[in-house]
Motif scaffolding. Sequence first.
Motif, PDB file in Angstrom:
ATOM      1  N   GLY A   2       0.807  -1.213   0.000  1.00 51.02           N
ATOM      2  CA  GLY A   2       0.000   0.000   0.000  1.00 51.02           C
ATOM      3  C   GLY A   2       0.844   1.269   0.000  1.00 51.02           C
ATOM      4  O   GLY A   2       2.061   1.242   0.173  1.00 51.02           O
ATOM      5  N   LYS A   3       0.190   2.379  -0.213  1.00 55.16           N
ATOM      6  CA  LYS A   3       0.871   3.685  -0.280  1.00 55.16           C
ATOM      7  C   LYS A   3       1.640   4.003   1.002  1.00 55.16           C
ATOM      8  O   LYS A   3       2.745   4.524   0.950  1.00 55.16           O
ATOM      9  N   LEU A   4       1.053   3.696   2.149  1.00 54.91           N
ATOM     10  CA  LEU A   4       1.747   4.003   3.401  1.00 54.91           C
ATOM     11  C   LEU A   4       2.947   3.079   3.601  1.00 54.91           C
ATOM     12  O   LEU A   4       3.984   3.510   4.103  1.00 54.91           O
ATOM     13  N   GLU A   5       2.802   1.837   3.185  1.00 48.50           N
ATOM     14  CA  GLU A   5       3.933   0.918   3.284  1.00 48.50           C
ATOM     15  C   GLU A   5       5.068   1.372   2.364  1.00 48.50           C
ATOM     16  O   GLU A   5       6.246   1.268   2.711  1.00 48.50           O
ATOM     17  N   LYS A   7       5.868   4.286   1.844  1.00 49.38           N
ATOM     18  CA  LYS A   7       6.512   5.411   2.524  1.00 49.38           C
ATOM     19  C   LYS A   7       7.269   4.986   3.778  1.00 49.38           C
ATOM     20  O   LYS A   7       7.747   5.821   4.534  1.00 49.38           O
ATOM     21  N   GLY A   8       7.339   3.668   4.015  1.00 54.16           N
ATOM     22  CA  GLY A   8       8.148   3.170   5.116  1.00 54.16           C
ATOM     23  C   GLY A   8       7.393   2.721   6.355  1.00 54.16           C
ATOM     24  O   GLY A   8       7.999   2.310   7.331  1.00 54.16           O
ATOM     25  N   TYR A   9       6.070   2.807   6.343  1.00 51.44           N
ATOM     26  CA  TYR A   9       5.293   2.356   7.494  1.00 51.44           C
ATOM     27  C   TYR A   9       5.131   0.843   7.429  1.00 51.44           C
ATOM     28  O   TYR A   9       4.742   0.302   6.394  1.00 51.44           O
ATOM     29  N   ALA A  10       5.414   0.162   8.517  1.00 54.29           N
ATOM     30  CA  ALA A  10       5.303  -1.292   8.560  1.00 54.29           C
ATOM     31  C   ALA A  10       3.829  -1.708   8.617  1.00 54.29           C
ATOM     32  O   ALA A  10       3.036  -1.123   9.352  1.00 54.29           O
ATOM     33  N   HIS A  11       3.500  -2.729   7.847  1.00 56.21           N
ATOM     34  CA  HIS A  11       2.118  -3.218   7.782  1.00 56.21           C
ATOM     35  C   HIS A  11       1.565  -3.551   9.166  1.00 56.21           C
ATOM     36  O   HIS A  11       0.453  -3.158   9.511  1.00 56.21           O
ATOM     37  N   ASN A  12       2.328  -4.281   9.973  1.00 58.92           N
ATOM     38  CA  ASN A  12       1.852  -4.670  11.307  1.00 58.92           C
ATOM     39  C   ASN A  12       1.618  -3.457  12.190  1.00 58.92           C
ATOM     40  O   ASN A  12       0.673  -3.433  12.984  1.00 58.92           O
ATOM     41  N   ASP A  13       2.474  -2.443  12.098  1.00 57.29           N
ATOM     42  CA  ASP A  13       2.275  -1.229  12.892  1.00 57.29           C
ATOM     43  C   ASP A  13       1.003  -0.515  12.470  1.00 57.29           C
ATOM     44  O   ASP A  13       0.245  -0.033  13.311  1.00 57.29           O
ATOM     45  N   LEU A  14       0.768  -0.427  11.183  1.00 56.85           N
ATOM     46  CA  LEU A  14      -0.449   0.225  10.695  1.00 56.85           C
ATOM     47  C   LEU A  14      -1.686  -0.510  11.186  1.00 56.85           C
ATOM     48  O   LEU A  14      -2.646   0.100  11.642  1.00 56.85           O
ATOM     49  N   TRP A  15      -1.657  -1.825  11.085  1.00 64.65           N
ATOM     50  CA  TRP A  15      -2.813  -2.638  11.474  1.00 64.65           C
ATOM     51  C   TRP A  15      -3.109  -2.502  12.961  1.00 64.65           C
ATOM     52  O   TRP A  15      -4.255  -2.409  13.371  1.00 64.65           O
ATOM     53  N   GLN A  16      -2.061  -2.488  13.789  1.00 61.33           N
ATOM     54  CA  GLN A  16      -2.240  -2.460  15.240  1.00 61.33           C
ATOM     55  C   GLN A  16      -2.556  -1.070  15.776  1.00 61.33           C
ATOM     56  O   GLN A  16      -3.066  -0.948  16.879  1.00 61.33           O
TER      57      GLN A  16
END
Length: 72
Positions: A2-5, A7-16
């Motif tokens: 995804g777009k946020l990933e 940009k360096g955001y980890a999928h697990n961090d976004l989900w949690q």
Amino acid sequence: MGKLEEKGYAHNDLWQHTVMIGDTSYDIDGAKENHLPSIGCTYGYGSRKELEAAGADCIVSSVKELTGVLLS
């Protein structure tokens, strides 16, 4: 990815650490479809009745109240 990933955001961090904040049943439905908690805001377009019927996990009526929910 995804777009946020991208940009360096980890999928697990976004989900949690993600919550859907919205003012209509469509927002609450979107949260449910993506397995996210939802906060309905009555100071937008939707009503408390609409947000309750959609099954919002929490409903707030002001930015101050929303801040309190997010920081608790």
